[in-house]
Enzyme design. Structure first.
Site, short mmCIF file in Angstrom:
data_model
loop_
_atom_site.label_atom_id
_atom_site.label_comp_id
_atom_site.label_asym_id
_atom_site.label_seq_id
_atom_site.Cartn_x
_atom_site.Cartn_y
_atom_site.Cartn_z
N ARG A 23 -22.41 -30.12 5.53
CA ARG A 23 -21.98 -29.48 4.28
C ARG A 23 -21.68 -30.53 3.21
O ARG A 23 -21.12 -31.58 3.52
CB ARG A 23 -20.72 -28.64 4.50
CG ARG A 23 -20.97 -27.47 5.42
CD ARG A 23 -19.68 -26.68 5.65
NE ARG A 23 -19.67 -26.16 7.01
CZ ARG A 23 -18.58 -25.95 7.72
NH1 ARG A 23 -17.39 -26.22 7.24
NH2 ARG A 23 -18.69 -25.48 8.95
N HIS A 54 -9.43 -24.14 9.13
CA HIS A 54 -8.88 -25.01 10.17
C HIS A 54 -7.35 -24.90 10.21
O HIS A 54 -6.66 -25.81 10.65
CB HIS A 54 -9.20 -26.51 9.95
CG HIS A 54 -10.64 -26.87 10.00
ND1 HIS A 54 -11.24 -27.72 9.09
CD2 HIS A 54 -11.62 -26.52 10.87
CE1 HIS A 54 -12.51 -27.87 9.41
NE2 HIS A 54 -12.79 -27.16 10.47
N ASN A 77 -13.41 -17.09 20.87
CA ASN A 77 -13.91 -17.51 19.56
C ASN A 77 -15.34 -17.01 19.47
O ASN A 77 -16.26 -17.61 20.04
CB ASN A 77 -13.84 -19.04 19.48
CG ASN A 77 -14.30 -19.57 18.13
OD1 ASN A 77 -14.76 -18.81 17.28
ND2 ASN A 77 -14.19 -20.88 17.96
N GLU A 123 -6.87 -26.28 19.24
CA GLU A 123 -6.80 -24.97 18.58
C GLU A 123 -6.66 -23.84 19.60
O GLU A 123 -5.94 -22.88 19.37
CB GLU A 123 -8.05 -24.76 17.72
CG GLU A 123 -8.00 -25.64 16.46
CD GLU A 123 -9.32 -25.74 15.74
OE1 GLU A 123 -10.22 -26.43 16.25
OE2 GLU A 123 -9.45 -25.13 14.68
N ARG A 151 -9.81 -15.81 17.68
CA ARG A 151 -9.87 -16.65 16.48
C ARG A 151 -10.62 -15.86 15.40
O ARG A 151 -11.77 -15.46 15.60
CB ARG A 151 -10.61 -17.94 16.78
CG ARG A 151 -10.71 -18.80 15.56
CD ARG A 151 -11.54 -20.01 15.80
NE ARG A 151 -11.51 -20.85 14.62
CZ ARG A 151 -12.17 -21.97 14.49
NH1 ARG A 151 -12.91 -22.41 15.49
NH2 ARG A 151 -12.10 -22.67 13.38
#
Ligand code: ADP
Length: 397
Positions: free
Chosen positions: A241, A180, A7, A385, A91
């Site tokens: 956010r 996601h 990642n 993940e 990813r």
């Protein structure tokens, strides 16, 4: 098969070496401050100690080189040579409309990822650097791209189009993509398995609540709606956010504060959410809970606004699917924050949700947190993940 999961961010690179047959994580780690002074690698072999070491990493090739050196090291390594790494799973944040599933990386795939890079200018270029660095140091090893957006590509037009002039969708592909996806896919699949049903036969709402957070509605085995949009800024209130706001706020504040649109978006991404709402206490839910405990009213308001937003999305997605069978909490906050889960569930009485308070005291485990007679089941299912990326990579190569 030993799969290296990568990642890659602009200055960091997370990795795990996973045996996809036994589901063993053989080693994991993180390179930080790539290309900046003080770069370091933190490496943890299975059953071993986590160790951080300062190593110069002027670029991502040097970072991948450092990772491979750790994995094959005589003392902290977990394989004896690079030949024992069978494939690499990368990813990739944005696949645009081009990728509805994971793919084996070819020159055409790299070109296509480049083409959608303007939709994720902070992420896709860094992801591509990770691919190229691995290709350079591990020539001939098959690589797979796993996209954050892929699972959501099944959304119908009515869910992914914005109420904007259609030409912007045609010209620039401005629409909801969602993120996601690997997590929503894994968790919705896993809950079906746990309940002994087919995913196709369930109406599932997945609440992926981490620092970044999103909700998805999964029906007939497919994602039918999700809360993040063109970028991961839309939807829930997150750590930093803002999630949904009136778009006019951007122009209004830009004028009042003398800022550009770009600066305003940066504030919406990095200084808002529960961090901003709490007046700067923290983006971390543990800090916020501690502040609330000691009487900080803004921390308390931030947490209430956060859970209220999650509850509203659950209501919206129940409407979108004309019902819901199971609601699942996952990711850092969803898996570990007992109070946050309880607060969200306190809004769900109208669905016939009844909470099993003892079960809800659990952290980071697969557990049913609604009572046996609850009309809608509520579960905690830890996401993984990296494991999902390793499995998809193994399946494709
Ligand atoms: P991301 O992957 O988006 O960075 P994570 O899924 O790791 O985020 O979630 C991070 C959040 O999870 C933090 O706000 C943190 O407070 C929360 N969290 C992690 N562990 C715990 C815990 N044991 N108790 C409460 N909250 C936790």
């Amino acid at each position: 098969m030993n799969i290296l999961v990568i990642n890659c961010g602009s200055s960091s690179l997370k990795y795990q070496l996973i045996d996809s047959d036994s589901k063993d994580v053989l080693a994991k780690g993180l390179c930080e401050r790539i290309g900046i002074e003080g770069s370091q690698i933190t490496h943890t072999p299975k059953g071993g100690e986590k160790k951080t070491e300062q190593i110069p990493m002027p670029d991502h090739v040097a970072a991948v080189d450092a990772v491979l050196a750790k994995l094959t090291d005589a003392t902290v390594g977990v394989v004896t040579s690079l030949d024992q790494i069978d494939a690499v799973g990368h990813r990739i944040v944005h696949g645009g409309e081009k990728f509805a599933s994971s793919v084996v990386i070819t020159d055409e795939v790299i070109k296509a990822i480049e083409e959608v890079s303007d939709l994720a200018p902070l992420h896709n270029p860094a992801n591509l650097i990770g691919i190229r660095s691995c290709q350079k140091l591990m020539p001939g090893v098959p690589m797979v791209a796993v996209f954050d957006t892929a699972f959501h590509q099944t959304m119908p037009k009515k869910a992914y189009l914005y109420g904007l002039p259609y030409e912007y969708y045609e010209k620039y592909k401005v629409r909801r993509y969602g993120f996601h996806g690997t997590s929503h896919d894994y968790v919705s699949g896993r809950i079906a398995q746990i309940l002994g049903k087919k995913r196709e036969d369930l109406k599932i709402i997945v609440c992926h609540l981490g620092n970044g957070a999103s909700v998805s509605a999964v029906m007939n085995g497919e994602c039918v709606d999700t809360s993040m949009g063109l970028t991961p800024l839309e939807g829930l209130i997150m750590g930093t956010r803002c999630g949904d706001i009136d778009p006019a706020v951007i122009g209004f504040l830009a004028q009042k504060e003398g800022k550009t649109a770009e600066e305003m978006i940066d504030i919406c991404n990095k200084k808002s959410g529960v961090l901003g709402l709490s007046g700067g206490v923290s983006s971390d839910f543990r800090d916020l809970a501690a502040a609330e405990e000691s009487g900080n009213e803004l921390a308390s308001t931030a947490l209430s606004a956060w859970s209220y937003r999650v509850a509203k999305y659950i209501g919206a997605y129940t409407a979108a699917m004309n019902g819901v069978d199971v609601i699942v909490f996952t990711a850092g906050v969803g898996e570990n924050n007992i109070t946050a889960r309880a607060e969200i569930m306190s809004y769900l009485g109208y669905l016939g949700v009844t909470v099993n308070e003892d079960a809800n005291c659990v952290r980071g485990e697969e557990v049913e947190i609604s009572t046996a007679d609850s009309n809608v089941k509520v579960w905690v299912v830890p996401t993984d993940e990296e494991m999902a990326i390793a499995e998809q990579t193994a399946a494709l190569v």
